[in-house]
Design a protein around this motif. Sequence first.
Motif, short mmCIF file in Angstrom:
data_model
loop_
_atom_site.label_atom_id
_atom_site.label_comp_id
_atom_site.label_asym_id
_atom_site.label_seq_id
_atom_site.Cartn_x
_atom_site.Cartn_y
_atom_site.Cartn_z
N SER A 175 0.76 -1.19 -0.06
CA SER A 175 0.06 0.07 0.04
C SER A 175 0.83 1.43 0.01
O SER A 175 0.49 2.37 0.67
CB SER A 175 -0.75 0.13 1.30
OG SER A 175 -0.03 0.10 2.35
N THR A 193 -8.92 -2.92 -1.81
CA THR A 193 -7.95 -2.09 -1.92
C THR A 193 -7.16 -1.81 -3.21
O THR A 193 -6.43 -1.13 -3.19
CB THR A 193 -7.02 -2.20 -0.69
OG1 THR A 193 -6.08 -3.45 -0.96
CG2 THR A 193 -7.38 -2.20 0.62
N VAL A 249 -8.99 -7.66 1.41
CA VAL A 249 -8.03 -6.74 1.47
C VAL A 249 -7.64 -6.37 0.10
O VAL A 249 -7.40 -5.32 -0.44
CB VAL A 249 -7.02 -7.20 2.37
CG1 VAL A 249 -5.92 -6.08 2.43
CG2 VAL A 249 -7.68 -6.88 3.73
N LEU A 254 -3.16 5.21 -0.46
CA LEU A 254 -4.77 5.39 -0.67
C LEU A 254 -5.09 6.44 -1.95
O LEU A 254 -5.93 7.10 -1.76
CB LEU A 254 -5.70 5.74 0.54
CG LEU A 254 -5.38 4.17 1.45
CD1 LEU A 254 -6.34 4.83 2.56
CD2 LEU A 254 -5.93 3.17 0.74
N ALA A 304 -13.18 -0.09 0.61
CA ALA A 304 -11.86 -0.49 1.25
C ALA A 304 -11.76 -0.40 2.86
O ALA A 304 -11.28 -1.08 3.36
CB ALA A 304 -10.69 0.60 0.66
N LYS A 355 -13.79 3.73 -1.78
CA LYS A 355 -12.82 4.11 -0.68
C LYS A 355 -13.76 3.49 0.49
O LYS A 355 -13.16 2.95 1.55
CB LYS A 355 -13.02 5.63 -0.39
CG LYS A 355 -11.83 6.34 -1.30
CD LYS A 355 -11.94 7.79 -1.33
CE LYS A 355 -10.91 8.37 -2.32
NZ LYS A 355 -10.80 9.97 -2.53
N GLY A 379 -12.17 -3.93 3.67
CA GLY A 379 -10.66 -3.96 3.74
C GLY A 379 -10.38 -4.12 5.10
O GLY A 379 -9.42 -4.92 5.63
N PHE A 418 -6.20 1.14 -5.02
CA PHE A 418 -5.04 2.22 -4.35
C PHE A 418 -3.47 1.46 -4.61
O PHE A 418 -2.66 2.45 -4.28
CB PHE A 418 -5.62 2.24 -2.96
CG PHE A 418 -6.66 2.67 -2.75
CD1 PHE A 418 -7.45 3.81 -3.15
CD2 PHE A 418 -7.77 1.79 -2.19
CE1 PHE A 418 -8.55 4.23 -2.99
CE2 PHE A 418 -9.32 2.01 -2.11
CZ PHE A 418 -9.65 3.42 -2.41
#
Length: 188
Positions: free
Chosen positions: A22, A119, A115, A26, A69, A66, A73, A122
């Motif tokens: 990550s 996600t 996850v 984000l 996530a 978002k 997530g 991002f």
Amino acid sequence: DNTADNQVMFARIALLALAVSSTSALNVPSQSAMRPALRLPTKPADATPNVLALRGGGVDADLLCKVMAAVYGGFGIFLATIPDVAFGKNSPVSYWTTFGEAGEWFARGFGIVAVSLFTSPFWAGMPTDVLAKVALPMNILFLPLFFQAAMVLPTAKDSTNAVLPFNLWFTQIPLAASILALNIMALM
């Protein structure tokens, strides 16, 4: 205790993998920055405008992604790393009265999938409009599963917790309905 040691080790590995993957913090990449191998058909610029946007109520796919996530997530991180500790009968946020070996294995697997998938805009460049399409069948089917957990499954409907004086699955029903509504609005 060997089980606790294994859970701690798995949690550390999962958190390290999440931290490494990550690095984009984000940040949803713009559509022009993405170059998919197969381009999906899109509406021409002069196509009929988004009906919800006409009255100022449009939801874009970025917002939906978002939210998913954060919710799925976040839930997925705990499922992947410490499912029984986070959501088992001795947890302050108990969702289940027992996991069992198979349940814990599937919880970890689903956590990793949740996850990774939710996600993906991002860190993997997944277009948010595509993820909104992919997520619709899941969001439709999550809702009855949450009803089933809240009212039918003995290992879920009878759970008690220290946070609220009722089964926490009942909190998931309006949350899932809201995410489903966002999902539908993002695709209109």
